[in-house]
Each structure stands twice: as C-alpha cells, then as structure tokens.
Write a protein that holds these residues in place. Structure first.
Motif, short mmCIF file in Angstrom:
data_model
loop_
_atom_site.label_atom_id
_atom_site.label_comp_id
_atom_site.label_asym_id
_atom_site.label_seq_id
_atom_site.Cartn_x
_atom_site.Cartn_y
_atom_site.Cartn_z
N UNK A 1 -6.99 3.93 39.90
CA UNK A 1 -5.88 3.73 38.84
C UNK A 1 -6.65 3.73 37.45
N UNK A 2 -5.91 3.90 36.31
CA UNK A 2 -6.74 4.14 35.07
C UNK A 2 -5.52 3.77 34.13
N UNK A 3 -5.87 3.63 32.88
CA UNK A 3 -5.18 3.55 31.67
C UNK A 3 -5.12 4.80 30.83
N UNK A 4 -3.75 5.15 30.54
CA UNK A 4 -3.55 6.34 29.78
C UNK A 4 -3.85 6.10 28.46
N UNK A 5 -4.65 6.86 27.92
CA UNK A 5 -5.22 6.81 26.27
C UNK A 5 -4.73 7.95 25.51
N UNK A 6 -3.77 8.85 25.84
CA UNK A 6 -3.34 9.87 24.96
C UNK A 6 -4.05 11.21 25.36
N UNK A 7 -3.45 12.02 24.72
CA UNK A 7 -3.93 13.39 24.83
C UNK A 7 -4.40 14.00 26.07
N UNK A 8 -3.46 13.45 26.98
CA UNK A 8 -3.91 13.98 28.59
C UNK A 8 -5.10 13.22 29.19
N UNK A 9 -5.59 12.17 28.59
CA UNK A 9 -6.78 11.59 29.01
C UNK A 9 -6.60 10.02 29.61
#
Length: 155
Positions: free
Chosen positions: A104-112
C-alpha cells in the motif's frame, strides 16, 4: 558506481527543489518529506524503519486518522475510489504477492504515490510504472472532508 550516480542526481534534484520532492508544500507532503529515505523494516512503524502499512499509519497518525495495522485491512477501510478520481491522501493498494492486497501507499498527486518499498525504503513511485500498474488493486479514501482541509492546506 551507478547507484552512487543515481543518489547524487536525486540529491541534487531535491536540493534544487528546496529540499522537497513535492512541487507544493502541504502538511501531508511535509510529513512524507521528513521520512523519505527511511529504510524498510518488516513490521516497522517508526522513523527507524517502516513496512508499507506502518508508514501509512505513521503519516496518518499525525492527522488523527486511525487506520488498521495491515495493508489488507486498510484496503477495507473508508470509501472505494476509482483510479481516475484519486486525490492526494487517498490510499492505493497492490497485489505484490499473488495472494491479494499485500502492499500500500499514499497517493500524492500527479500519478505518484509514497510508500515504503522493501528494496528502497520510503520513496515516491509512479502508478504508471509497469510493476505497480500490473499489480494495482484498488484505492480507498480514508480522510473525511473536514480532515482533508487540514491535511492539504497549502502553505
């Protein structure tokens, strides 16, 4: 030699950008910036080392958002969000083991997204990277509208 060069280039890019890997500084971005490069540690939930879900818990604890301990449990929390409707702070989930949600991860915008990689520690990766694109499972919105304002308030 190749690793040293890549590290040097990354360091220059971060230094040139004012020390941040993000274009806009928000409380969420600042929290993530502070732990970029922290090593991976299975079961880790502190700045000494994180696993993927421990990293998420550590970041969201700072905003008083309570989440379950494992990535598979986190994937059942909040509201499901389609990939084309992701906003900063949404959680993204992957099947890296072949047995369901395992990363899992945290979406940070700009497709990242930010995550604790077992090989690189806390890093920013692209959802479009072939490895993650092929293993993407779902995304969840775990931050309320009220909390979102405090998490994403630009400074």
């Amino acid at each position: 030699m190749k690793k040293a060069f890549i590290s040097l280039v990354a360091g220059v890019m971060i230094f040139a950008g004012g020390g941040s890997v993000f274009a806009a500084q928000t409380p969420l971005n600042e929290s993530i910036d502070q732990v970029i490069g922290t090593p991976y540690k299975w079961g880790g939930t502190t700045e000494k080392g994180f696993d993927c879900s421990g990293f998420i818990i550590y970041i969201f604890d700072q905003f008083k958002v309570d989440l379950p301990r494992t990535s598979s449990s986190q994937a059942e929390t909040g509201t499901e969000v389609s990939q084309d409707e992701l906003r900063e702070g949404d959680l993204v989930f992957f099947n890296t083991s072949g047995k369901g949600v395992s990363h899992a991860g945290i979406y940070v915008g700009d497709g990242k997204f930010a995550h604790s990689s077992s090989s690189k520690g806390v890093v920013i990766s692209k959802l479009s990277d072939s490895y993650y694109k092929e293993r993407y499972v779902t995304a969840r919105r775990v931050v309320s509208s009220e909390t979102y304002a405090s998490v994403m308030k630009s400074e």
